[in-house]
Design a protein around this motif. Structure first.
Motif, PDB file in Angstrom:
ATOM      1  N   ALA A 177       0.829  -1.208   0.000  1.00  0.00           N
ATOM      2  CA  ALA A 177       0.000   0.000   0.000  1.00  0.00           C
ATOM      3  C   ALA A 177       0.867   1.262   0.000  1.00  0.00           C
ATOM      4  O   ALA A 177       0.492   2.277  -0.585  1.00  0.00           O
ATOM      5  CB  ALA A 177      -0.933  -0.002   1.213  1.00  0.00           C
ATOM      6  N   LEU A 178       2.027   1.205   0.644  1.00  0.00           N
ATOM      7  CA  LEU A 178       2.925   2.362   0.694  1.00  0.00           C
ATOM      8  C   LEU A 178       3.625   2.597  -0.639  1.00  0.00           C
ATOM      9  O   LEU A 178       3.992   3.722  -0.967  1.00  0.00           O
ATOM     10  CB  LEU A 178       3.958   2.178   1.803  1.00  0.00           C
ATOM     11  N   GLY A 179       3.821   1.536  -1.417  1.00  0.00           N
ATOM     12  CA  GLY A 179       4.482   1.683  -2.707  1.00  0.00           C
ATOM     13  C   GLY A 179       5.837   1.024  -2.709  1.00  0.00           C
ATOM     14  O   GLY A 179       6.256   0.379  -1.733  1.00  0.00           O
ATOM     15  N   SER A 180       6.546   1.155  -3.827  1.00  0.00           N
ATOM     16  CA  SER A 180       7.875   0.563  -3.957  1.00  0.00           C
ATOM     17  C   SER A 180       8.862   1.610  -4.461  1.00  0.00           C
ATOM     18  O   SER A 180       8.476   2.561  -5.147  1.00  0.00           O
ATOM     19  CB  SER A 180       7.837  -0.622  -4.928  1.00  0.00           C
ATOM     20  N   GLY A 181      10.134   1.403  -4.136  1.00  0.00           N
ATOM     21  CA  GLY A 181      11.178   2.329  -4.558  1.00  0.00           C
ATOM     22  C   GLY A 181      12.146   2.619  -3.419  1.00  0.00           C
ATOM     23  O   GLY A 181      12.076   2.029  -2.337  1.00  0.00           O
ATOM     24  N   ILE A 182      13.053   3.567  -3.682  1.00  0.00           N
ATOM     25  CA  ILE A 182      14.077   3.930  -2.701  1.00  0.00           C
ATOM     26  C   ILE A 182      13.469   4.880  -1.669  1.00  0.00           C
ATOM     27  O   ILE A 182      12.877   5.903  -2.027  1.00  0.00           O
ATOM     28  CB  ILE A 182      15.272   4.607  -3.391  1.00  0.00           C
ATOM     29  N   ILE A 183      13.629   4.539  -0.397  1.00  0.00           N
ATOM     30  CA  ILE A 183      13.159   5.420   0.675  1.00  0.00           C
ATOM     31  C   ILE A 183      14.229   6.459   0.986  1.00  0.00           C
ATOM     32  O   ILE A 183      13.947   7.661   1.013  1.00  0.00           O
ATOM     33  CB  ILE A 183      12.808   4.594   1.931  1.00  0.00           C
ATOM     34  N   ASP A 184      15.441   6.030   1.204  1.00  0.00           N
ATOM     35  CA  ASP A 184      16.559   6.961   1.381  1.00  0.00           C
ATOM     36  C   ASP A 184      17.859   6.186   1.189  1.00  0.00           C
ATOM     37  O   ASP A 184      17.908   4.964   1.328  1.00  0.00           O
ATOM     38  CB  ASP A 184      16.533   7.642   2.758  1.00  0.00           C
ATOM     39  N   GLY A 185      18.922   6.916   0.867  1.00  0.00           N
ATOM     40  CA  GLY A 185      20.236   6.305   0.713  1.00  0.00           C
ATOM     41  C   GLY A 185      20.314   5.365  -0.472  1.00  0.00           C
ATOM     42  O   GLY A 185      19.696   5.564  -1.516  1.00  0.00           O
ATOM     43  N   LEU A 186      21.134   4.298  -0.297  1.00  0.00           N
ATOM     44  CA  LEU A 186      21.358   3.252  -1.298  1.00  0.00           C
ATOM     45  C   LEU A 186      21.929   3.822  -2.600  1.00  0.00           C
ATOM     46  O   LEU A 186      21.611   3.350  -3.697  1.00  0.00           O
ATOM     47  CB  LEU A 186      20.060   2.482  -1.586  1.00  0.00           C
ATOM     48  N   GLU A 187      22.792   4.854  -2.483  1.00  0.00           N
ATOM     49  CA  GLU A 187      23.437   5.386  -3.684  1.00  0.00           C
ATOM     50  C   GLU A 187      24.430   4.368  -4.217  1.00  0.00           C
ATOM     51  O   GLU A 187      25.196   3.745  -3.479  1.00  0.00           O
ATOM     52  CB  GLU A 187      24.166   6.702  -3.377  1.00  0.00           C
ATOM     53  N   LEU A 188      24.407   4.207  -5.543  1.00  0.00           N
ATOM     54  CA  LEU A 188      25.284   3.245  -6.213  1.00  0.00           C
ATOM     55  C   LEU A 188      26.434   3.987  -6.893  1.00  0.00           C
ATOM     56  O   LEU A 188      26.223   4.995  -7.568  1.00  0.00           O
ATOM     57  CB  LEU A 188      24.482   2.464  -7.260  1.00  0.00           C
ATOM     58  N   SER A 189      27.656   3.495  -6.699  1.00  0.00           N
ATOM     59  CA  SER A 189      28.820   4.082  -7.363  1.00  0.00           C
ATOM     60  C   SER A 189      29.713   2.965  -7.882  1.00  0.00           C
ATOM     61  O   SER A 189      29.543   1.790  -7.530  1.00  0.00           O
ATOM     62  CB  SER A 189      29.598   5.000  -6.412  1.00  0.00           C
ATOM     63  N   PHE A 190      30.695   3.350  -8.716  1.00  0.00           N
ATOM     64  CA  PHE A 190      31.526   2.362  -9.401  1.00  0.00           C
ATOM     65  C   PHE A 190      32.972   2.827  -9.399  1.00  0.00           C
ATOM     66  O   PHE A 190      33.264   3.997  -9.672  1.00  0.00           O
ATOM     67  CB  PHE A 190      31.015   2.187 -10.835  1.00  0.00           C
ATOM     68  N   SER A 191      33.871   1.933  -9.084  1.00  0.00           N
ATOM     69  CA  SER A 191      35.299   2.221  -9.075  1.00  0.00           C
ATOM     70  C   SER A 191      35.991   1.258 -10.031  1.00  0.00           C
ATOM     71  O   SER A 191      35.664   0.067 -10.076  1.00  0.00           O
ATOM     72  CB  SER A 191      35.863   2.067  -7.661  1.00  0.00           C
ATOM     73  N   THR A 192      36.971   1.764 -10.795  1.00  0.00           N
ATOM     74  CA  THR A 192      37.655   0.919 -11.776  1.00  0.00           C
ATOM     75  C   THR A 192      39.043   0.474 -11.326  1.00  0.00           C
ATOM     76  O   THR A 192      39.648  -0.370 -11.987  1.00  0.00           O
ATOM     77  CB  THR A 192      37.792   1.671 -13.113  1.00  0.00           C
TER      78      THR A 192
END
Length: 572
Positions: A62-77
């Motif tokens: 009922a509240l929905g789906s998705g990002i609530i806060d945080g969970l930033e994605l980054s990439f290092s080579t």
């Protein structure tokens, strides 16, 4: 007096096995009935666990789906690393995902990946992958299992089920062409905007954090905005536009940074990278030169203008324009766009006054009534710029950011040149604030200069302005004009009905037309009157015949209909 008990379905206990015919019985929503003396088994306790789990998931859905806060994605080579910051999310299945610490994964650790996937994945195929965070149950600890009869032996099983999250890759049904990374990401921005693709491949117990490209068994790049969205119950048009806006802004930053790193600080066109852009967004300041009336960002077929705006009004303008369609740079033509130059309250109050012409209100050109707007072209314009060039030069110096904002104007605004974001001549320009210590982050107390299109239209086209062009021919007509001015709804549709009717009815009927409009408006039949006359034959006698024939249904007085008959008789 005893209470009256009302049970529409009767006694559920008496219903017994036939209860499912009378009510919606969901076996997942059963819970154990406890009472003294009952023998409980693991099945009974698991039933209650399932019941509570299902109820909690119903709330989550009922509240929905998705990002609530945080969970930033980054990439290092160097070395290859996928990094996810702590945060929370809600899955479409209604489960809460919680990551308490930073998660770091090495996509190049083939041994670990093969172990986690039971030896099924040793190499990555070339393609695009959705990076997802998934809900998992992890068996932990050991508990002793006692025999239930003399023949069984003592054993062991796991004692706890620990809820956790796991990072995963889901292949996307989208090809990975050999294109420049920035242009490819811009194309994916349009292709992946439709949430149905993501929902068809991303597991229900997961949320997408971004998109990873892999070639030659090696990660190439990550886009941490594609497929990602904040928590919401159901995606609608405005939500998709917000996603597109967020992805566009992130990619535009990367494009500008990439060009600056390579020494490419020249203006560029949006179509060089983007096939589709949102109705509101940023653009490089370097791509616009108001002193020369030049812009290089939008196609030459677009109608582009620039105007100053107060910083405090930008968010309101953004929200108003976000509901408009996205802009297809390859297919759309004749799109009207306004570029906004953000200024502080002080600078706006001072410089905008210098752009407002001194022509009287009634002498303004209706097609382009915005005195603060300057037309921009893809090549040197043929006309000579006026003294506004020096004012725009000063405005350009006062803009602190290296970014401007563009907004798509609605069709009705594009047709008339009227825009909600432009301070029309005749309205007051906010005074500049004398105090140098004013907190620019505090919302200004001065009145905003923004007017919506309806307000500007009604100020320019109204009963009084139409009455000047089509004066009443009698005292009754003057009284009707006054009544319409006071009672007519302040909406363009009603004024347009009056305008259309006045254009359709011949001048021969000046003695009765305003009274007819007033009475039709009183009966809420103004639109019916307009439609009736628009369908009539283009003949002066046909006009009166249609009004007389439909007069009773329109609510017109008998005395007024008699005047229409007299006007018709005068033509014989």
């Amino acid at each position: 007096m005893s209470d009256i008990l009302f049970q529409p379905l009767g006694d559920p206990i008496a219903g017994g096995d036939n209860l499912e015919k009378l009510a919606d019985i969901d076996p997942r929503m059963t819970r154990t009935h406890y009472f003294d003396g009952r023998l409980l088994t693991a099945e009974d306790l698991e039933r209650d666990q399932i019941y509570l789990d299902q109820r909690l998931r119903e709330v989550g859905k009922a509240l929905g789906s998705g990002i609530i806060d945080g969970l930033e994605l980054s990439f290092s080579t160097d070395p290859y690393r996928l990094i996810v910051e702590p945060g929370k999310a809600m899955t479409p299945a209604g489960r809460v995902l919680h990551l308490g610490t930073r998660m770091t994964v090495n996509p190049g650790d083939k041994a670990l990946i093969s172990q986690l996937n039971d030896g099924r994945y040793r190499h990555f195929n070339r393609g695009l992958y959705a990076v997802v965070l998934r809900y998992v149950d992890v068996p932990t600890d050991i508990a002793e299992v006692f025999p239930t009869d003399l023949k069984d032996r003592r054993g062991s099983d796991y004692a706890l089920v620990t809820e956790s999250v796991q990072l995963g890759l889901v292949p996307l049904p989208v090809a990975l062409p050999a294109l420049d990374v920035l242009r490819l990401r811009a194309r994916l921005m349009a292709e992946l905007l439709d949430s149905r693709l993501a929902s068809s491949v991303v597991p229900e117990d997961s949320v997408a954090l971004g998109v990873l490209a892999i070639a030659q068994d090696t990660p190439q790049w990550v886009d941490n905005e594609l497929l990602r969205h904040p928590i919401r119950p159901v995606s609608d048009h405005d939500d998709l536009q917000e996603d597109l806006h967020r992805q566009y802004q992130s990619l535009l930053d990367d494009i500008i940074g990439h060009r600056a790193a390579g020494g490419l600080d020249q203006p560029f066109a949006a179509a060089d990278y983007f096939p589709v852009i949102p109705p509101v967004g940023g653009l490089p300041k370097i791509s616009v030169d108001p002193e020369k009336g030049f812009q290089s960002y939008f196609p030459a077929s677009f109608d582009i203008a620039i105007a100053p705006i107060r910083q405090a009004d930008l968010e309101l303008v953004r929200r108003e324009s976000m509901g408009l369609p996205a802009i297809d740079l390859n297919r759309d033509r004749d799109i009207s766009i306004m570029v906004l130059a953000p200024l502080s309250d002080r600078d706006y109050g001072t410089l905008s006054k210098q752009l407002v012409a001194d022509n009287p209100q009634n002498e303004r050109d209706f097609l382009y009534p915005d005195p603060l707007a300057l037309r921009l072209y893809r090549k040197s314009p043929s006309h000579s710029l006026d003294t506004d060039a020096s004012v725009w030069g000063e405005i350009w110096k006062r803009i602190e950011s290296d970014r401007l904002v563009y907004v798509r104007r609605p069709v009705r605004a594009a047709e008339t040149g009227i825009s909600s974001i432009i301070l029309a001549k005749g309205s007051s320009v906010p005074d500049s604030q004398p105090d140098d210590d004013v907190d620019t982050d505090t919302p200004p107390e001065v009145a905003t200069g923004i007017e919506d299109e309806h307000t500007i239209f009604l100020r320019m086209v109204n009963v009084q302005s139409l009455a000047k062009i089509r004066p009443a021919a009698s005292q009754e007509g003057e009284e009707s004009i006054a009544a319409l001015t006071e009672n007519l709804p302040r909406e363009p549709r009603a004024i347009r009905a009056v305008l259309d009717t006045l254009l359709r009815v011949e001048r021969h009927y000046d003695a009765v037309i305003w009274q007819t409009l007033e009475q039709a408006q009183q009966q809420d039949n103004l639109l019916r009157l307009r439609d009736l006359l628009m369908e009539a034959e283009p003949d002066i006698r046909s006009t009166a015949r249609h009004v007389i024939r439909a007069g009773t249904d329109l609510g017109l007085a008998e005395s007024l209909l008699q005047q229409w008959k007299e006007q018709l008789d005068a033509l014989r």
